[in-house]
Design a protein around this motif. Structure first.
Motif, PDB file in Angstrom:
ATOM      1  N   LEU A 280       0.705  -1.248  -0.109  1.00 12.16           N
ATOM      2  CA  LEU A 280      -0.166  -0.141  -0.124  1.00 12.16           C
ATOM      3  C   LEU A 280       0.778   1.399   0.033  1.00 12.16           C
ATOM      4  O   LEU A 280       0.635   2.178  -0.664  1.00 12.16           O
ATOM      5  CB  LEU A 280      -1.035  -0.106   1.060  1.00 12.16           C
ATOM      6  CG  LEU A 280      -2.231  -1.013   1.334  1.00 12.16           C
ATOM      7  CD1 LEU A 280      -2.688  -1.123   2.548  1.00 12.16           C
ATOM      8  CD2 LEU A 280      -3.077  -0.767   0.090  1.00 12.16           C
ATOM      9  N   TYR A 281       2.105   1.171   0.641  1.00 12.26           N
ATOM     10  CA  TYR A 281       2.875   2.337   0.777  1.00 12.26           C
ATOM     11  C   TYR A 281       3.688   2.676  -0.476  1.00 12.26           C
ATOM     12  O   TYR A 281       3.720   3.706  -0.907  1.00 12.26           O
ATOM     13  CB  TYR A 281       3.893   2.166   2.026  1.00 12.26           C
ATOM     14  CG  TYR A 281       4.266   3.622   2.567  1.00 12.26           C
ATOM     15  CD1 TYR A 281       5.558   4.172   2.025  1.00 12.26           C
ATOM     16  CD2 TYR A 281       3.664   4.350   3.292  1.00 12.26           C
ATOM     17  CE1 TYR A 281       6.163   5.291   2.248  1.00 12.26           C
ATOM     18  CE2 TYR A 281       4.042   5.528   3.523  1.00 12.26           C
ATOM     19  CZ  TYR A 281       5.250   5.817   3.442  1.00 12.26           C
ATOM     20  OH  TYR A 281       5.807   7.213   3.594  1.00 12.26           O
ATOM     21  N   LEU A 282       3.907   1.461  -1.110  1.00 11.11           N
ATOM     22  CA  LEU A 282       4.404   1.429  -2.711  1.00 11.11           C
ATOM     23  C   LEU A 282       3.380   2.494  -3.367  1.00 11.11           C
ATOM     24  O   LEU A 282       3.678   3.289  -4.410  1.00 11.11           O
ATOM     25  CB  LEU A 282       4.676   0.126  -3.257  1.00 11.11           C
ATOM     26  CG  LEU A 282       5.262   0.156  -4.556  1.00 11.11           C
ATOM     27  CD1 LEU A 282       6.398   0.904  -4.804  1.00 11.11           C
ATOM     28  CD2 LEU A 282       5.222  -1.247  -5.116  1.00 11.11           C
TER      29      LEU A 282
ATOM     30  N   SER B 139       9.661   0.593  -0.172  1.00 15.65           N
ATOM     31  CA  SER B 139       8.621  -0.420  -0.034  1.00 15.65           C
ATOM     32  C   SER B 139       8.865  -1.465  -0.645  1.00 15.65           C
ATOM     33  O   SER B 139       8.465  -2.500  -0.329  1.00 15.65           O
ATOM     34  CB  SER B 139       7.271   0.472  -0.561  1.00 15.65           C
ATOM     35  OG  SER B 139       7.044   1.801   0.123  1.00 15.65           O
ATOM     36  N   LEU B 140       9.318  -1.078  -1.961  1.00 21.03           N
ATOM     37  CA  LEU B 140       9.832  -2.442  -2.588  1.00 21.03           C
ATOM     38  C   LEU B 140      10.906  -3.406  -1.952  1.00 21.03           C
ATOM     39  O   LEU B 140      10.808  -4.569  -1.930  1.00 21.03           O
ATOM     40  CB  LEU B 140      10.537  -2.016  -3.976  1.00 21.03           C
ATOM     41  CG  LEU B 140       9.558  -1.670  -5.025  1.00 21.03           C
ATOM     42  CD1 LEU B 140       9.992  -1.043  -6.274  1.00 21.03           C
ATOM     43  CD2 LEU B 140       8.545  -2.737  -5.519  1.00 21.03           C
ATOM     44  N   ALA B 141      11.749  -2.812  -1.535  1.00 21.98           N
ATOM     45  CA  ALA B 141      12.855  -3.608  -0.497  1.00 21.98           C
ATOM     46  C   ALA B 141      12.134  -4.275   0.626  1.00 21.98           C
ATOM     47  O   ALA B 141      12.414  -5.498   0.762  1.00 21.98           O
ATOM     48  CB  ALA B 141      13.725  -2.667   0.088  1.00 21.98           C
ATOM     49  N   THR B 142      11.242  -3.799   1.186  1.00 25.42           N
ATOM     50  CA  THR B 142      10.377  -4.285   2.250  1.00 25.42           C
ATOM     51  C   THR B 142       9.644  -5.504   1.860  1.00 25.42           C
ATOM     52  O   THR B 142       9.644  -6.534   2.476  1.00 25.42           O
ATOM     53  CB  THR B 142       9.467  -3.228   3.194  1.00 25.42           C
ATOM     54  OG1 THR B 142      10.367  -2.122   3.556  1.00 25.42           O
ATOM     55  CG2 THR B 142       8.657  -3.751   4.202  1.00 25.42           C
ATOM     56  N   MET B 143       9.022  -5.278   0.695  1.00 21.34           N
ATOM     57  CA  MET B 143       8.118  -6.236   0.401  1.00 21.34           C
ATOM     58  C   MET B 143       9.105  -7.490  -0.416  1.00 21.34           C
ATOM     59  O   MET B 143       8.609  -8.720   0.129  1.00 21.34           O
ATOM     60  CB  MET B 143       7.397  -5.903  -1.001  1.00 21.34           C
ATOM     61  CG  MET B 143       6.259  -4.947  -0.640  1.00 21.34           C
ATOM     62  SD  MET B 143       5.733  -3.869  -2.085  1.00 21.34           S
ATOM     63  CE  MET B 143       5.164  -5.399  -3.245  1.00 21.34           C
ATOM     64  N   GLY B 144      10.252  -7.222  -0.727  1.00 23.47           N
ATOM     65  CA  GLY B 144      11.095  -8.111  -1.160  1.00 23.47           C
ATOM     66  C   GLY B 144      11.684  -9.017   0.048  1.00 23.47           C
ATOM     67  O   GLY B 144      11.717 -10.265   0.238  1.00 23.47           O
TER      68      GLY B 144
ATOM     69  N   TRP C 235      -2.481 -11.293  -0.301  1.00 27.73           N
ATOM     70  CA  TRP C 235      -3.593 -10.384  -0.306  1.00 27.73           C
ATOM     71  C   TRP C 235      -4.827 -11.043   0.003  1.00 27.73           C
ATOM     72  O   TRP C 235      -6.080 -10.482   0.469  1.00 27.73           O
ATOM     73  CB  TRP C 235      -3.810  -9.452  -1.495  1.00 27.73           C
ATOM     74  CG  TRP C 235      -3.021  -8.205  -1.608  1.00 27.73           C
ATOM     75  CD1 TRP C 235      -1.843  -8.369  -2.107  1.00 27.73           C
ATOM     76  CD2 TRP C 235      -3.544  -7.261  -0.757  1.00 27.73           C
ATOM     77  NE1 TRP C 235      -1.417  -6.991  -1.876  1.00 27.73           N
ATOM     78  CE2 TRP C 235      -2.241  -5.993  -1.040  1.00 27.73           C
ATOM     79  CE3 TRP C 235      -4.549  -6.669  -0.155  1.00 27.73           C
ATOM     80  CZ2 TRP C 235      -2.167  -4.936  -0.640  1.00 27.73           C
ATOM     81  CZ3 TRP C 235      -4.282  -5.318   0.496  1.00 27.73           C
ATOM     82  CH2 TRP C 235      -3.345  -4.513   0.295  1.00 27.73           C
ATOM     83  N   ILE C 236      -4.948 -12.566  -0.475  1.00 23.04           N
ATOM     84  CA  ILE C 236      -6.636 -13.069  -0.288  1.00 23.04           C
ATOM     85  C   ILE C 236      -6.301 -14.311   0.584  1.00 23.04           C
ATOM     86  O   ILE C 236      -7.096 -14.590   1.553  1.00 23.04           O
ATOM     87  CB  ILE C 236      -6.891 -13.761  -1.666  1.00 23.04           C
ATOM     88  CG1 ILE C 236      -7.059 -12.340  -2.582  1.00 23.04           C
ATOM     89  CG2 ILE C 236      -8.008 -14.193  -1.702  1.00 23.04           C
ATOM     90  CD1 ILE C 236      -7.356 -12.482  -3.989  1.00 23.04           C
ATOM     91  N   ASN C 237      -5.322 -15.288   0.262  1.00 23.07           N
ATOM     92  CA  ASN C 237      -5.439 -16.422   0.956  1.00 23.07           C
ATOM     93  C   ASN C 237      -5.010 -16.489   2.382  1.00 23.07           C
ATOM     94  O   ASN C 237      -5.396 -17.271   3.237  1.00 23.07           O
ATOM     95  CB  ASN C 237      -4.978 -17.722   0.106  1.00 23.07           C
ATOM     96  CG  ASN C 237      -5.944 -18.030  -1.076  1.00 23.07           C
ATOM     97  OD1 ASN C 237      -7.033 -18.306  -0.719  1.00 23.07           O
ATOM     98  ND2 ASN C 237      -5.511 -18.594  -2.088  1.00 23.07           N
TER      99      ASN C 237
END
Length: 114
Positions: free
Chosen positions: A37-39, A54-59, A94-96
C-alpha cells in the motif's frame, strides 16, 4: 484468477503447518501488505525513494517467508514462471493468508504445530 485463488486455497493448510512458518507469516504478511500500500501511495505522490524502500520491504518479507516455508514438512510447489511467482505471491498475501487467519485456519494450524 478465481481458479488460482481456489487452487491455492485447496492445499493451503498442507503447506502451512510449521510453527515457525506460521509465526513468521502472521508478522510478515501484514508487513508485505502495508509495504504494498505504501508503494502505491509513494508512486502516486512521486516519492520514489520511499517507493524503493517499499519494494525492498516487500522483497524482504517474501524472502523471509521463503525461509519459513523451508521449515515445512511439505515443500511448496515450485513456480513455473515469473508471472506464476508474482500472481501466486500476491494471491497468498492479499487473499488466501488473510482468509486463513479470518477463518481460524491459522490458529488451528498453530495449535496443531509441533
Amino acid at each position: 484468477m478465481l481458479k488460482l485463488i481456489q487452487w491455492q486455497w485447496e492445499g493451503y493448510t498442507e503447506f502451512h503447518r510449521s510453527r515457525l512458518n506460521l509465526v513468521m507469516h502472521i508478522v510478515l504478511v501484514p508487513g508485505f501488505i502495508c509495504a504494498n500500500l505504501y508503494l502505491i501511495n509513494s508512486l502516486v505522490n512521486g516519492d520514489y525513494v520511499f517507493a524503493l524502500l517499499s519494494l525492498a520491504t516487500m522483497g524482504l518479507s517474501i524472502a523471509l517467508q521463503g525461509i519459513g516455508h523451508k521449515q515445512e514438512p511439505q515443500a511448496s510447489i515450485p513456480f513455473t514462471s515469473a508471472w506464476n511467482a508474482v500472481s501466486r505471491l500476491l494471491v497468498e498475501q492479499w487473499i488466501n493468508f488473510p482468509r486463513f487467519v479470518l477463518t481460524g485456519g491459522w490458529w488451528r494450524a498453530l495449535q496443531q504445530a509441533s
